[in-house]
Scaffold this motif. Structure first.
Motif, PDB file in Angstrom:
ATOM      1  N   CYS A 304       0.902  -0.984  -0.238  1.00  0.00           N
ATOM      2  CA  CYS A 304      -0.138   0.057  -0.219  1.00  0.00           C
ATOM      3  C   CYS A 304       0.897   1.115   0.003  1.00  0.00           C
ATOM      4  N   GLY A 305       0.258   2.317  -0.469  1.00  0.00           N
ATOM      5  CA  GLY A 305       1.151   3.761  -0.457  1.00  0.00           C
ATOM      6  C   GLY A 305       2.556   3.551  -1.104  1.00  0.00           C
ATOM      7  N   THR A 306       3.472   3.848  -0.140  1.00  0.00           N
ATOM      8  CA  THR A 306       4.952   3.881  -0.450  1.00  0.00           C
ATOM      9  C   THR A 306       5.295   2.665  -0.788  1.00  0.00           C
ATOM     10  N   SER A 307       4.859   1.482  -0.023  1.00  0.00           N
ATOM     11  CA  SER A 307       5.404   0.323  -0.231  1.00  0.00           C
ATOM     12  C   SER A 307       4.928  -0.323  -1.504  1.00  0.00           C
ATOM     13  N   SER A 351       5.883  -4.009   3.639  1.00  0.00           N
ATOM     14  CA  SER A 351       5.252  -3.109   4.633  1.00  0.00           C
ATOM     15  C   SER A 351       6.151  -2.494   5.598  1.00  0.00           C
ATOM     16  N   GLN A 352       6.173  -1.405   5.639  1.00  0.00           N
ATOM     17  CA  GLN A 352       7.278  -0.803   6.633  1.00  0.00           C
ATOM     18  C   GLN A 352       6.771  -1.558   7.985  1.00  0.00           C
ATOM     19  N   SER A 353       5.577  -1.252   8.422  1.00  0.00           N
ATOM     20  CA  SER A 353       5.230  -1.515   9.755  1.00  0.00           C
ATOM     21  C   SER A 353       4.936  -2.780  10.028  1.00  0.00           C
ATOM     22  N   THR A 356      -0.022  -3.263   8.402  1.00  0.00           N
ATOM     23  CA  THR A 356      -1.116  -2.626   7.552  1.00  0.00           C
ATOM     24  C   THR A 356      -2.470  -3.848   7.315  1.00  0.00           C
ATOM     25  N   VAL A 402       5.370  10.355   9.737  1.00  0.00           N
ATOM     26  CA  VAL A 402       4.187   9.665   9.147  1.00  0.00           C
ATOM     27  C   VAL A 402       4.606   9.428   7.624  1.00  0.00           C
ATOM     28  N   ALA A 403       5.192  10.334   6.927  1.00  0.00           N
ATOM     29  CA  ALA A 403       5.696  10.268   5.458  1.00  0.00           C
ATOM     30  C   ALA A 403       6.841   9.326   5.731  1.00  0.00           C
ATOM     31  N   SER A 404       6.696   8.415   4.890  1.00  0.00           N
ATOM     32  CA  SER A 404       7.616   7.289   4.691  1.00  0.00           C
ATOM     33  C   SER A 404       8.970   7.827   3.840  1.00  0.00           C
ATOM     34  N   LYS A 489       4.340  12.222  -1.770  1.00  0.00           N
ATOM     35  CA  LYS A 489       5.069  12.839  -0.293  1.00  0.00           C
ATOM     36  C   LYS A 489       4.549  14.151  -0.319  1.00  0.00           C
ATOM     37  N   GLU A 492       0.779  14.446   0.952  1.00  0.00           N
ATOM     38  CA  GLU A 492       0.476  14.056   2.300  1.00  0.00           C
ATOM     39  C   GLU A 492       1.052  15.099   3.204  1.00  0.00           C
TER      40      GLU A 492
HETATM   41  O1  M6R Z   1       3.487   0.229   6.820  1.00  0.00           O
HETATM   42  P1  M6R Z   1       3.193   0.165   5.415  1.00  0.00           P
HETATM   43  O2  M6R Z   1       4.487   0.275   4.538  1.00  0.00           O
HETATM   44  O3  M6R Z   1       2.329  -1.109   5.078  1.00  0.00           O
HETATM   45  O4  M6R Z   1       2.248   1.458   5.129  1.00  0.00           O
HETATM   46  C1  M6R Z   1       1.711   1.640   3.849  1.00  0.00           C
HETATM   47  C2  M6R Z   1       1.340   2.718   3.562  1.00  0.00           C
HETATM   48  O5  M6R Z   1       0.137   3.287   4.717  1.00  0.00           O
HETATM   49  C3  M6R Z   1       2.404   4.105   3.711  1.00  0.00           C
HETATM   50  O6  M6R Z   1       3.252   3.486   2.809  1.00  0.00           O
HETATM   51  C4  M6R Z   1       1.823   5.406   3.575  1.00  0.00           C
HETATM   52  O7  M6R Z   1       1.455   5.413   2.100  1.00  0.00           O
HETATM   53  C5  M6R Z   1       2.821   6.333   3.954  1.00  0.00           C
HETATM   54  N1  M6R Z   1       2.161   7.518   4.848  1.00  0.00           N
HETATM   55  C6  M6R Z   1       3.386   6.995   2.607  1.00  0.00           C
HETATM   56  O8  M6R Z   1       4.330   8.066   3.256  1.00  0.00           O
END
Ligand code: M6R
Length: 612
Positions: A304-307, A351-353, A356, A402-404, A489, A492
């Motif tokens: 999702c998103g950046t990932s 996924s960073q976290s 998700t 929050v912005a990855s 970026k 957001e």
């Molecule tokens: O933790 P995740 O990588 O799964 O999160 C996915 C997105 O929610 C995350 O990349 C989001 O788009 C960021 N805020 C982007 O900067």
């Protein structure tokens, strides 16, 4: 979304909870609250940040060594004091913090109203607090954990909860389904949190709760059962997490600190994996399963998103070098489609976290179809890391903004190593090209440092465009996903509407937007598409658009043509995303700051999206 912290032991709970909530504030920052059970029950909650709660509660009776806290990202009900957690049941017997969504809360609420319950908030969480109390009152035989278990058996939805019962003063009950919770084990003390960061300074022994687990914690005991009331055996894990301090150091914001950390974090990502002699790339987490992965018929990368943007770069690399078909999917789409996949497919979840909700649901779906599931993830011990067959940690360190930023470059680094490893294993790349690419990757940190020295130039450019209403980002090939990421970026954190586009698509619609008010950021370092992207820039210029070009050092053509340029060191196109994204992160940062936006905690967002 939403962060939970709990403590039971012999220390003062309040400072531990407040510090823990500060670690978890990236998960939500609409309101915060704390409940302390020390003879009487004290509950303090405030709209706003954890620091507002801290100030408010510091003067109050905040003693005691048992408590729970919460930082909220609002789902049901606007952010205000009433809707803030913890929620107390009508007769004051139960106090509860919750992360997730109780989907059938309206129906449960209606039943409770019929039983005489009244509500003070608009939240689904208060319904759960009252439901637990309702069951507790049915019989003197029912203790707090049984009441929680009975209530949860009626719940449809996702929850991570921590519960205190005013009548059982040496106990905390916690439970999870879909929303993460980890319990740290100390000496006659226990720490509960949504992720391990708040726990790491106290203990390295942790238990990650699995879905439907209910943990009953006293100062002297820790037991697990599930919602079906069946005992569950404890699996204690060693927490291998170095977190340092929650500290911005010399930087004004975590995002800026994380942008500047990238040369180091990219090095961390390939440390021990990329050999100096440019021979084998070692991805320890995949060793056992690699013989199967290299034979995959197809790879599907999901995020999702950046990932998801990182996934697109992975697709380009894997197809070009390993010559394996790759598809990239949004987790939120994939999980509800009827995708065709089977045991010869490899699914990579990024996924960073690692928490998700959509990505985890996609993981479950892929598993149920028999695919091999791999994770690329930053947070050690996260649900994604535990649920995949194998995986690779990105080792970018905790990302708070929050912005990855640094998580993205770490993900792309892992994907690059993975693609090269696959290419070599599948004999699709010759040794010379392989070694050249390994060398190019290993040089990225040093080149990244040079880009960071450009900060003042980027700031000057930001000043010119800070009042824009819209912006367009263009790129081709490996740099198309970078354009998407640059636009994400900007939107957001600065709230400027920005669109990322494949430059070749411009003539199919977006060119209609171009006028003398539109900044067009073009990612245009020298690569095979250079001539084509120069033509695209001409087309924008012919319509009076303002071009900000990311160019290779020494590019005289674009220096003439563009309104502004940001130079980056020369690199191979396949690794160029790792460099060209850095100025886009910096540009977004400076513009947001100049517009007075909260860079680290942009409105409406949370870092870890644990609800769908
Ligand atoms: O933790 P995740 O990588 O799964 O999160 C996915 C997105 O929610 C995350 O990349 C989001 O788009 C960021 N805020 C982007 O900067």
């Amino acid at each position: 979304m939403c962060g939970i912290v709990g403590y039971i032991g012999k220390k003062e709970a309040f400072p531990i909870i407040i510090k823990g909530l500060k670690w978890l504030e990236y998960r939500g920052y609409d309101s915060a609250g704390v409940a302390l059970l020390n003879g009487s029950l004290e509950v303090y909650k405030k709209k706003g940040k954890v620091i507002d709660l801290e100030e408010f509660a510091s003067e109050k009776n905040n003693g005691g060594s048992l408590g729970i806290g919460h930082t909220r990202w609002a789902t049901h009900g606007e952010p205000n004091d009433e809707n803030a957690h913890p929620h107390v049941s009508m007769e004051g017997m139960f106090t509860l913090v919750h992360n997730g969504i109780i989907e059938n809360y309206a129906e449960l609420k209606e039943d409770l109203i019929k039983h005489g319950y009244r509500f003070n908030s608009e939240t689904d969480t208060e319904v759960l607090a009252n439901l637990v109390e309702y069951f507790y009152k049915q019989s003197s035989e029912i203790n707090s954990e049984t009441a929680v278990q009975l209530a949860l058996s009626k719940v449809v939805g996702a929850y991570g909860i921590a519960v205190l019962c005013s009548e059982e003063k040496d106990k905390m009950v916690v439970a999870r389904k879909g929303s993460p919770l980890v319990v740290g084990l100390g000496n006659k003390e226990y720490f509960v949190a949504s992720d391990a960061a708040p726990i790491a300074e106290f203990t390295s022994q942790v238990v990650y709760l699995n879905d439907e687990d209910i943990a009953v914690i006293t100062r002297n005991s820790f037991t697990l059962k599930n919602v079906q009331n069946t005992p569950v055996s404890l699996k204690i894990s060693n927490l291998d997490l170095e977190i340092g301090e929650l500290d911005k150091g010399e930087y004004e914001h975590f995002m800026l600190k994380e942008i500047y950390e990238q040369p180091k974090t990219i090095e961390e990502t390939f440390r021990g994996r990329l050999r100096h002699d440019q021979s084998e790339i070692v991805l320890g987490g995949l060793i056992n399963i690699f013989p199967k992965i290299e034979k995959a018929e197809r790879i599907i990368i999901i995020g999702c998103g950046t990932s998801w943007h990182a996934a697109l770069i992975g697709e380009y690399m894997l197809e070009e070098y390993a010559q394996i078909p790759v598809e990239v999917e949004y987790a939120s789409e994939f999980r509800y489609r009827k995708p065709v996949l089977g045991e010869n497919d490899v699914v990579i979840l990024i996924s960073q976290s690692g928490e998700t909700a959509d990505t985890l649901a996609a993981l479950e779906l892929a598993k149920s179809k028999g695919a091999t599931v791999l994770g690329i993830c930053n947070v050690v011990g996260s649900t994604l890391a535990r649920e995949t067959d194998a995986g690779v940690y990105t080792h970018a360190g905790i990302e708070i903004g929050v912005a990855s930023t640094k998580a993205f470059t770490a993900q792309v680094t892992v994907l690059t190593m993975f693609a090269l490893k696959m290419a070599k294993a599948r004999k699709k790349i010759d040794t010379e090209e392989y070694q050249m690419l390994v060398k190019e990757l290993s040089e990225i940190p040093e080149k990244g440092r040079l880009i960071l020295e450009n900060n003042e130039n980027i700031k000057t450019i930001a000043e010119k465009y800070k009042d824009a209403i819209n912006a367009l980002y263009l790129g081709r090939g490996y740099l198309f996903p970078v354009a998407l990421e640059g636009a994400l970026k900007l939107k957001e954190i600065s709230y400027i509407h920005a669109e990322g586009y494949a430059a070749g698509e411009m003539k199919h619609g977006p060119i209609a937007l171009v006028d003398d008010n539109l900044p067009v950021v073009v990612v245009a370092p020298k690569d095979d598409y250079y001539e084509k992207i120069v033509s695209n820039i001409q087309e924008v210029k012919a319509r009076k658009g303002n071009v900000i070009a990311i160019v290779t050092e020494g590019d005289v053509v674009l220096k003439e043509m563009a309104n502004d340029i940001i130079e980056i060191p020369d690199s191979h196109p396949a690794v160029a995303p790792l460099l060209s994204v850095i100025p886009l992160q910096m540009l977004a940062y400076h513009i947001a700051l100049m517009r007075g936006c909260n860079v680290d905690q942009p409105r409406n967002l949370a870092k870890s999206v644990t609800v769908e």
